[in-house]
Design an enzyme around this catalytic site. Structure first.
Site, PDB file in Angstrom:
ATOM      1  CB  ALA A   1     -99.654 -15.769  34.517  1.00  0.00           C
ATOM      2  NE  ARG A   2    -102.863 -16.845  28.437  1.00  0.00           N
ATOM      3  CZ  ARG A   2    -102.503 -17.752  27.542  1.00  0.00           C
ATOM      4  NH1 ARG A   2    -102.890 -19.008  27.659  1.00  0.00           N
ATOM      5  NH2 ARG A   2    -101.765 -17.420  26.509  1.00  0.00           N
TER       6      ARG A   2
ATOM      7  CG  HIS B   1    -100.987 -16.391  46.577  1.00  0.00           C
ATOM      8  ND1 HIS B   1     -99.811 -17.101  46.453  1.00  0.00           N
ATOM      9  CD2 HIS B   1    -100.658 -15.198  47.078  1.00  0.00           C
ATOM     10  CE1 HIS B   1     -98.810 -16.349  46.858  1.00  0.00           C
ATOM     11  NE2 HIS B   1     -99.293 -15.189  47.252  1.00  0.00           N
TER      12      HIS B   1
ATOM     13  NE  ARG C   1    -105.180 -30.845  18.810  1.00  0.00           N
ATOM     14  CZ  ARG C   1    -105.915 -30.182  19.695  1.00  0.00           C
ATOM     15  NH1 ARG C   1    -107.218 -30.142  19.593  1.00  0.00           N
ATOM     16  NH2 ARG C   1    -105.342 -29.564  20.688  1.00  0.00           N
TER      17      ARG C   1
ATOM     18  CB  ALA D   1     -92.910 -29.276  13.430  1.00  0.00           C
TER      19      ALA D   1
ATOM     20  CB  VAL E   1     -96.196 -28.222  27.516  1.00  0.00           C
ATOM     21  CG1 VAL E   1     -97.334 -28.017  28.476  1.00  0.00           C
ATOM     22  CG2 VAL E   1     -94.870 -28.043  28.229  1.00  0.00           C
TER      23      VAL E   1
ATOM     24  NE  ARG F   1    -100.789 -14.580  40.843  1.00  0.00           N
ATOM     25  CZ  ARG F   1     -99.507 -14.251  40.971  1.00  0.00           C
ATOM     26  NH1 ARG F   1     -98.566 -14.955  40.366  1.00  0.00           N
ATOM     27  NH2 ARG F   1     -99.158 -13.226  41.689  1.00  0.00           N
TER      28      ARG F   1
ATOM     29  CG  ASP G   1    -102.488 -22.471  31.301  1.00  0.00           C
ATOM     30  OD1 ASP G   1    -103.048 -22.588  30.211  1.00  0.00           O
ATOM     31  OD2 ASP G   1    -101.325 -22.905  31.508  1.00  0.00           O
TER      32      ASP G   1
ATOM     33  CD  GLN H   1    -102.561 -29.052  13.293  1.00  0.00           C
ATOM     34  OE1 GLN H   1    -102.792 -28.117  14.054  1.00  0.00           O
ATOM     35  NE2 GLN H   1    -103.262 -30.154  13.305  1.00  0.00           N
TER      36      GLN H   1
ATOM     37  CG  HIS I   1    -100.463 -25.575  28.481  1.00  0.00           C
ATOM     38  ND1 HIS I   1    -100.894 -24.338  28.851  1.00  0.00           N
ATOM     39  CD2 HIS I   1     -99.986 -25.434  27.213  1.00  0.00           C
ATOM     40  CE1 HIS I   1    -100.695 -23.476  27.866  1.00  0.00           C
ATOM     41  NE2 HIS I   1    -100.146 -24.121  26.854  1.00  0.00           N
TER      42      HIS I   1
HETATM   43  N1  LIG Z   1     -96.425 -24.169  27.038  1.00  0.00           N
HETATM   44  C1  LIG Z   1     -96.961 -22.984  26.764  1.00  0.00           C
HETATM   45  O1  LIG Z   1     -97.598 -22.368  27.635  1.00  0.00           O
HETATM   46  C2  LIG Z   1     -96.744 -22.412  25.387  1.00  0.00           C
HETATM   47  C3  LIG Z   1     -97.136 -21.098  25.065  1.00  0.00           C
HETATM   48  C4  LIG Z   1     -96.883 -20.635  23.768  1.00  0.00           C
HETATM   49  C5  LIG Z   1     -96.285 -21.461  22.828  1.00  0.00           C
HETATM   50  N2  LIG Z   1     -95.936 -22.732  23.185  1.00  0.00           N
HETATM   51  C6  LIG Z   1     -95.289 -23.681  22.250  1.00  0.00           C
HETATM   52  O2  LIG Z   1     -93.929 -23.308  22.096  1.00  0.00           O
HETATM   53  C7  LIG Z   1     -93.456 -23.848  20.858  1.00  0.00           C
HETATM   54  C8  LIG Z   1     -92.719 -22.758  20.084  1.00  0.00           C
HETATM   55  O3  LIG Z   1     -93.638 -21.750  19.693  1.00  0.00           O
HETATM   56  P1  LIG Z   1     -93.160 -20.563  18.747  1.00  0.00           P
HETATM   57  O4  LIG Z   1     -94.299 -19.654  18.575  1.00  0.00           O
HETATM   58  O5  LIG Z   1     -91.841 -20.041  19.228  1.00  0.00           O
HETATM   59  O6  LIG Z   1     -92.913 -21.377  17.378  1.00  0.00           O
HETATM   60  P2  LIG Z   1     -91.959 -20.924  16.177  1.00  0.00           P
HETATM   61  O7  LIG Z   1     -92.407 -21.722  14.993  1.00  0.00           O
HETATM   62  O8  LIG Z   1     -91.911 -19.442  16.086  1.00  0.00           O
HETATM   63  O9  LIG Z   1     -90.506 -21.431  16.623  1.00  0.00           O
HETATM   64  C9  LIG Z   1     -90.160 -22.776  16.701  1.00  0.00           C
HETATM   65  C10 LIG Z   1     -88.711 -22.884  16.323  1.00  0.00           C
HETATM   66  O10 LIG Z   1     -88.281 -24.239  16.556  1.00  0.00           O
HETATM   67  C11 LIG Z   1     -87.270 -24.495  15.586  1.00  0.00           C
HETATM   68  N3  LIG Z   1     -87.028 -25.937  15.498  1.00  0.00           N
HETATM   69  C12 LIG Z   1     -87.765 -26.883  14.898  1.00  0.00           C
HETATM   70  N4  LIG Z   1     -87.157 -28.090  15.044  1.00  0.00           N
HETATM   71  C13 LIG Z   1     -86.029 -27.888  15.760  1.00  0.00           C
HETATM   72  C14 LIG Z   1     -84.997 -28.731  16.248  1.00  0.00           C
HETATM   73  N5  LIG Z   1     -85.006 -30.058  16.003  1.00  0.00           N
HETATM   74  N6  LIG Z   1     -83.974 -28.178  16.953  1.00  0.00           N
HETATM   75  C15 LIG Z   1     -83.961 -26.846  17.176  1.00  0.00           C
HETATM   76  N7  LIG Z   1     -84.900 -25.994  16.724  1.00  0.00           N
HETATM   77  C16 LIG Z   1     -85.923 -26.504  16.048  1.00  0.00           C
HETATM   78  C17 LIG Z   1     -87.850 -23.882  14.315  1.00  0.00           C
HETATM   79  O11 LIG Z   1     -86.826 -23.668  13.332  1.00  0.00           O
HETATM   80  C18 LIG Z   1     -88.425 -22.582  14.850  1.00  0.00           C
HETATM   81  O12 LIG Z   1     -87.502 -21.502  14.747  1.00  0.00           O
HETATM   82  C19 LIG Z   1     -94.693 -24.387  20.127  1.00  0.00           C
HETATM   83  O13 LIG Z   1     -94.745 -25.798  20.311  1.00  0.00           O
HETATM   84  C20 LIG Z   1     -95.842 -23.698  20.846  1.00  0.00           C
HETATM   85  O14 LIG Z   1     -97.042 -24.435  20.755  1.00  0.00           O
HETATM   86  C21 LIG Z   1     -96.126 -23.210  24.444  1.00  0.00           C
END
Ligand SMILES: NC(=O)c1ccc[n+]([C@@H]2O[C@H](COP(=O)([O-])OP(=O)(O)OC[C@H]3O[C@@H](n4cnc5c(N)ncnc54)[C@H](O)[C@@H]3O)[C@@H](O)[C@H]2O)c1
Length: 318
Positions: free
Chosen positions: A154-155, A172, A92, A84, A126, A157, A152, A86, A179
Site C-alpha cells: 500500500a505504501r 497495481h 531482538r 510484547a 509477522v 502504491r 508495504d 522490546q 515484512h
Molecule cells: N505486520 C504489520 O504490518 C504491522 C504493522 C504495525 C504493527 N505491527 C505489530 O503489531 C503488534 C501490535 O502493535 P501495537 O502497536 O498494537 O502494540 P501495543 O503494545 O499497543 O498492543 C499490544 C497489545 O497486546 C496485548 N497482549 C500482550 N500479550 C497478550 C496476550 N498473551 N494475549 C492478548 N493480548 C496480549 C498487550 O496487553 C497490548 O495491549 C506489534 O507486534 C507490532 O510490531 C505489525
C-alpha cells in the site's frame, strides 16, 4: 467440512494501537456483524470496547464486545495483534521468543475451542510468527496467514501514485518477501492503467531520473515504519486499513489478490517458510498462491528473505 462460524464475526486479539484501530476501521466499513476484542490486560480491552461502542449510533449496524476464549469457537476471522514491546536491553531474538510464546498460547486457546476460523497474524516479526502459529495449530496452511507485505505494498502504491500523479486505484504493485528489511519491490509486476510501469513512463513524462526515483521510492517504502515510529511512536492507521482489506476479502469471499504471508511449498523455489507473496484470498483464507515469474534479481531477493527468516526460525528452535 461443515462450518460452525457466524458469517461475519471477527475476534481481535490485542487491544493496543493496531487492534483498536482495526476494530474502529472495521466497524465503520460495516463488514462485520460482531467484533470481539480480547487482551491479556482486561482493562485495556474494556476501555477500548466502551470507547468504540459509544460510537455505535454512527456506525453501520455492528456489535462490539469484550471477547473471551469461547468467542473463538464461532468466529470467521481471528486477527492476532497481541505482542510484547522490546524491554530495555532485550535482544531482538529474546523479543521474538517472547512473542512466539504469546502467539503459541493464543493459538492453543483458539484450537481448544474447536474454532474453524482463519487466523490472521499481524504481530511482528509477522512472517516468523505466522509460521509459529501455523505449526502450532496443525491446521491447513491456507487458514493461518499473516498480514505479510500488504501494508508495504500500500505504501508502494501510494508513493507511485504521488510520483506519477495518478489515482492510487490505477496502480497495481507489490512489495514481496519478508515484512522487514529484506523486502523488495516486484517491479516486473508493477502496472499503471494496465501498462507495465516502464511503458507508462512516456504518458507521465514528469521525470527524467526514473532509475534514481525508483531507488528512492524503494528506500522510502522500506524506511516508512522507522520514520513514523520516530515521529509518533507506533504505526497503526495504515495497518488498520490493510487488515480491514484482508478481513473483508475473507468475510465476503472476494478472492482478492493480496500479498499476505503464507507457507511456501515449492512456489518461488522455496519451502517451509512463510513470506509475503501474491495470493488469492477469500473465505477460508489463502485459496491459491500466485507463483509469478519474477526477474532474476527479484528471485534472488525473495530467496534472500527466505534465508533470513529461516535462520531466525532455526535460532528459535534451538
Ligand atoms: N505486520 C504489520 O504490518 C504491522 C504493522 C504495525 C504493527 N505491527 C505489530 O503489531 C503488534 C501490535 O502493535 P501495537 O502497536 O498494537 O502494540 P501495543 O503494545 O499497543 O498492543 C499490544 C497489545 O497486546 C496485548 N497482549 C500482550 N500479550 C497478550 C496476550 N498473551 N494475549 C492478548 N493480548 C496480549 C498487550 O496487553 C497490548 O495491549 C506489534 O507486534 C507490532 O510490531 C505489525
Amino acid at each position: 467440512m461443515e462450518s460452525n462460524w457466524k458469517s461475519r464475526k471477527v475476534v481481535v486479539v490485542g487491544a493496543g494501537a493496531v487492534g483498536s484501530t482495526l476494530a474502529y476501521a472495521l466497524a465503520q466499513k460495516g463488514l462485520a456483524e460482531e467484533i470481539d476484542i480480547l487482551d491479556a490486560n482486561h482493562d485495556i480491552a474494556q476501555g477500548q470496547v466502551l470507547d468504540l461502542a459509544h460510537g455505535l449510533p454512527y456506525y453501520p449496524s455492528v456489535q462490539i464486545r469484550v471477547g473471551q476464549s469461547q468467542d473463538y469457537a464461532d468466529a470467521q476471522v481471528i486477527v492476532i495483534t497481541a505482542g510484547a514491546k522490546q524491554a530495555p536491553g532485550e535482544s531482538r531474538l529474546a523479543l521474538v521468543k517472547k512473542n512466539a510464546d504469546i502467539i503459541e498460547s493464543i493459538v492453543d486457546d483458539i484450537v481448544s475451542q474447536g474454532s474453524q476460523a482463519v487466523i490472521l497474524v499481524t504481530s511482528n516479526p509477522v512472517d516468523i510468527l505466522t509460521y509459529v502459529a501455523l505449526k502450532r495449530s496443525g491446521w491447513t496452511k491456507g487458514r493461518v496467514i499473516g498480514s505479510g507485505t500488504v501494508l508495504d505494498s500500500a505504501r508502494f502504491r501510494y508513493l507511485l501514485s504521488q510520483h506519477c500523479d495518478v489515482d492510487v486505484g490505477n496502480v497495481h504493485a507489490y512489495f514481496l518477501g519478508e515484512h522487514g528489511d529484506s523486502e523488495f519491490p516486484a517491479w516486473s509486476m508493477t502496472h499503471i492503467a494496465g501498462l507495465a510501469i516502464d511503458d507508462y513512463c512516456p504518458f507521465c513524462n514528469k521525470c527524467n531520473t526514473w532509475q534514481l526515483d525508483r531507488e528512492k521510492i524503494t528506500q522510502t517504502v522500506k524506511e516508512s515504519a522507522y520514520h513514523i515510529i520516530n515521529y509518533k511512536g507506533a504505526t497503526y492507521f495504515a495497518i488498520g486499513m490493510a487488515l480491514v482489506r484482508i478481513v473483508g476479502t475473507i468475510l465476503q469471499d472476494q478472492r482478492s489478490v493480496l500479498p499476505v504471508s503464507t507457507l511456501l511449498d515449492g512456489e518461488y523455489g522455496l519451502r517451509d517458510v512463510c513470506l509475503g507473496v501474491p495470493c488469492v484470498v477469500g473465505q477460508g483464507g489463502v485459496k491459491q498462491i500466485i507463483d509469478a515469474p519474477l526477474l532474476p534479481e527479484e528471485k534472488k531477493a525473495i530467496a534472500g528473505s527466505a534465508s533470513i527468516i529461516q535462520k531466525v526460525l532455526k535460532q528459535l528452535a534451538s
